[in-house]
Design an enzyme around this catalytic site. Structure first.
Site, PDB file in Angstrom:
ATOM      1  N   ASP A 155     -84.776  20.767 -39.382  1.00  0.00           N
ATOM      2  CA  ASP A 155     -83.351  20.463 -39.203  1.00  0.00           C
ATOM      3  C   ASP A 155     -82.531  21.610 -39.788  1.00  0.00           C
ATOM      4  O   ASP A 155     -82.404  21.724 -41.010  1.00  0.00           O
ATOM      5  CB  ASP A 155     -82.990  19.149 -39.914  1.00  0.00           C
ATOM      6  CG  ASP A 155     -83.611  17.912 -39.244  1.00  0.00           C
ATOM      7  OD1 ASP A 155     -84.693  18.037 -38.622  1.00  0.00           O
ATOM      8  OD2 ASP A 155     -83.020  16.821 -39.354  1.00  0.00           O
ATOM      9  N   LYS A 218     -77.707  17.360 -33.958  1.00  0.00           N
ATOM     10  CA  LYS A 218     -77.493  16.390 -35.034  1.00  0.00           C
ATOM     11  C   LYS A 218     -76.078  16.541 -35.569  1.00  0.00           C
ATOM     12  O   LYS A 218     -75.571  17.655 -35.672  1.00  0.00           O
ATOM     13  CB  LYS A 218     -78.561  16.673 -36.106  1.00  0.00           C
ATOM     14  CG  LYS A 218     -78.423  15.952 -37.421  1.00  0.00           C
ATOM     15  CD  LYS A 218     -79.664  16.233 -38.310  1.00  0.00           C
ATOM     16  CE  LYS A 218     -79.461  15.771 -39.726  1.00  0.00           C
ATOM     17  NZ  LYS A 218     -80.609  16.103 -40.615  1.00  0.00           N
ATOM     18  N   LYS A 254     -79.171  13.061 -32.909  1.00  0.00           N
ATOM     19  CA  LYS A 254     -79.401  12.470 -34.226  1.00  0.00           C
ATOM     20  C   LYS A 254     -78.098  12.363 -35.015  1.00  0.00           C
ATOM     21  O   LYS A 254     -77.603  13.375 -35.522  1.00  0.00           O
ATOM     22  CB  LYS A 254     -80.429  13.300 -35.009  1.00  0.00           C
ATOM     23  CG  LYS A 254     -80.669  12.808 -36.447  1.00  0.00           C
ATOM     24  CD  LYS A 254     -81.798  13.567 -37.137  1.00  0.00           C
ATOM     25  CE  LYS A 254     -81.865  13.233 -38.632  1.00  0.00           C
ATOM     26  NZ  LYS A 254     -82.903  13.995 -39.356  1.00  0.00           N
TER      27      LYS A 254
END
Ligand SMILES: *[C@@H]1O[C@H](CO)[C@@H](O)[C@H](O)[C@H]1NC(C)=O
Ligand SMILES: *[C@@H]1O[C@H](CO)[C@@H](O)[C@H](O)[C@H]1NC(C)=O
Length: 318
Positions: A155, A218, A254
């Site tokens: 991430d 995300k 996300k």
């Protein structure tokens, strides 16, 4: 081959004329949030489904092997066994989607999951999370080291200044380098939408991140002052839909940061269902980044099964 060339294509014409209609997005967000999400009798099933989307996360300065071990155990056994039995779901192998930790804790997570005989992926934040204010060279090295240690999902955070100043090509190049450093690991690009200034910027950054090869986009790190919000999510989901129409490629989404209640998780599920359809409701395409959410879901399931609210000692937290 043609498809993979297409995916790595920077086409600025896709974003140059975009202007997000903010009032319309805000209206849509209100509409979704005002709605009762799921009928009562279906709630337990939907909550269990929500569990399978969670990237169970700890990102604290005082993380140690023992709390990572507890996190991994909780990821493998997210809901008390007798509650699952009562719902006839004990043999479905319900786990969270992944665990998510800092790079220096990846080894701990890999070791703990291995010891538990568990194949849940380990996700690592990287690239100077959460601010991204380290040299590119160290950000790239951080990605590589996390992958070497066994993280299969990374991430990353982006340089927000590149978005705020409209340097889309530079943003694309940077994310391409993260993509390359990831190797086979999945790339989840955190936009830190609370710091991007406008919904139009959120749309454009989403598109660039997808063109550069992100597997997921995300919303937030959970460390900005504004976390995952519905208006931002709607814009990102529409970018995902537009990207799918243009390329045929499905990119995951996300939301993360501030998602704590079981009720919230159901609202997120219905948002995905309505904006992208059921085909996005699987862990390959949808994750919820959260730490405290799982406890609340377990409490709600406890209540559903027993008709009582759980006392503190009934449900050990992770
Ligand atoms: C982010 O981008 C800006 C604008 O190009 C640049 O000045 C800054 O140094 C970059 N930040 C990092 C951490 O590289
Ligand atoms: C954002 O999320 C983080 C992590 O869940 C939380 O600690 C923080 O209080 C949230 N901030 C806001 C403004 O909701």
């Amino acid at each position: 081959v043609l498809k993979s060339i297409l995916h790595s294509l920077l086409d600025l014409s896709w974003i140059s004329k975009i202007q997000v209609n903010q009032p319309a997005v805000l209206r849509r967000a209100q509409q979704i949030q005002a709605r009762r999400t799921v009928k009562k009798e279906w709630q337990a099933a939907w909550l269990l489904k929500a569990v399978t989307f969670i990237d169970l996360t700890t990102l604290a300065g005082d993380d140690t092997y023992s709390n990572i071990q507890r996190l991994c155990y909780k990821a493998k056994y997210p809901i008390r066994e007798d509650l699952l039995e009562a719902l006839n779901m004990h043999d479905k192998g319900i786990t969270t989607a992944a665990v998510c930790v800092y790079p220096a804790r990846v080894c701990d997570a890999v070791k703990a999951l291995k010891a538990a005989g568990c194949t849940i992926p380990v996700a690592s934040v990287a690239t100077g999370f959460p601010a991204g204010q380290t040299h590119l060279k160290t950000r790239l090295e951080e990605v590589k080291l996390a992958v070497e240690d066994g993280a299969t999902e990374i991430d990353v955070v982006i340089n927000r200044t590149l978005v705020l100043t409209g340097q889309w090509e530079a943003l694309y190049d940077e994310i391409r380098q993260f993509r390359k450093a990831c190797g086979k690991a999945h790339l989840k690009t955190i936009l830190a939408t609370g710091e991007l200034g406008s919904l139009t910027n959120v749309y454009k950054a989403s598109m660039i991140a997808m063109m550069a090869g992100s597997d997921f986009i995300k919303t937030s790190t959970g460390k900005e002052t504004v976390n995952a919000t519905f208006p931002v999510a709607i814009v990102m989901l529409r970018a995902i839909r537009d990207f799918f129409w243009k390329t045929g490629k499905k990119i995951g989404f996300k939301p993360a940061g501030g998602i704590r209640s079981a009720k919230d998780s159901l609202a997120w599920l219905s948002l995905i269902k309505e904006e992208l359809g059921d085909e996005w409701l699987k862990p390959e395409l949808f994750r919820i980044g959260a730490s405290a959410l799982l406890s609340d879901i377990e409490r709600q399931i406890y209540h559903h099964v027993t008709g009582r609210y759980a006392a503190y000692h009934d449900l050990p937290m992770c």
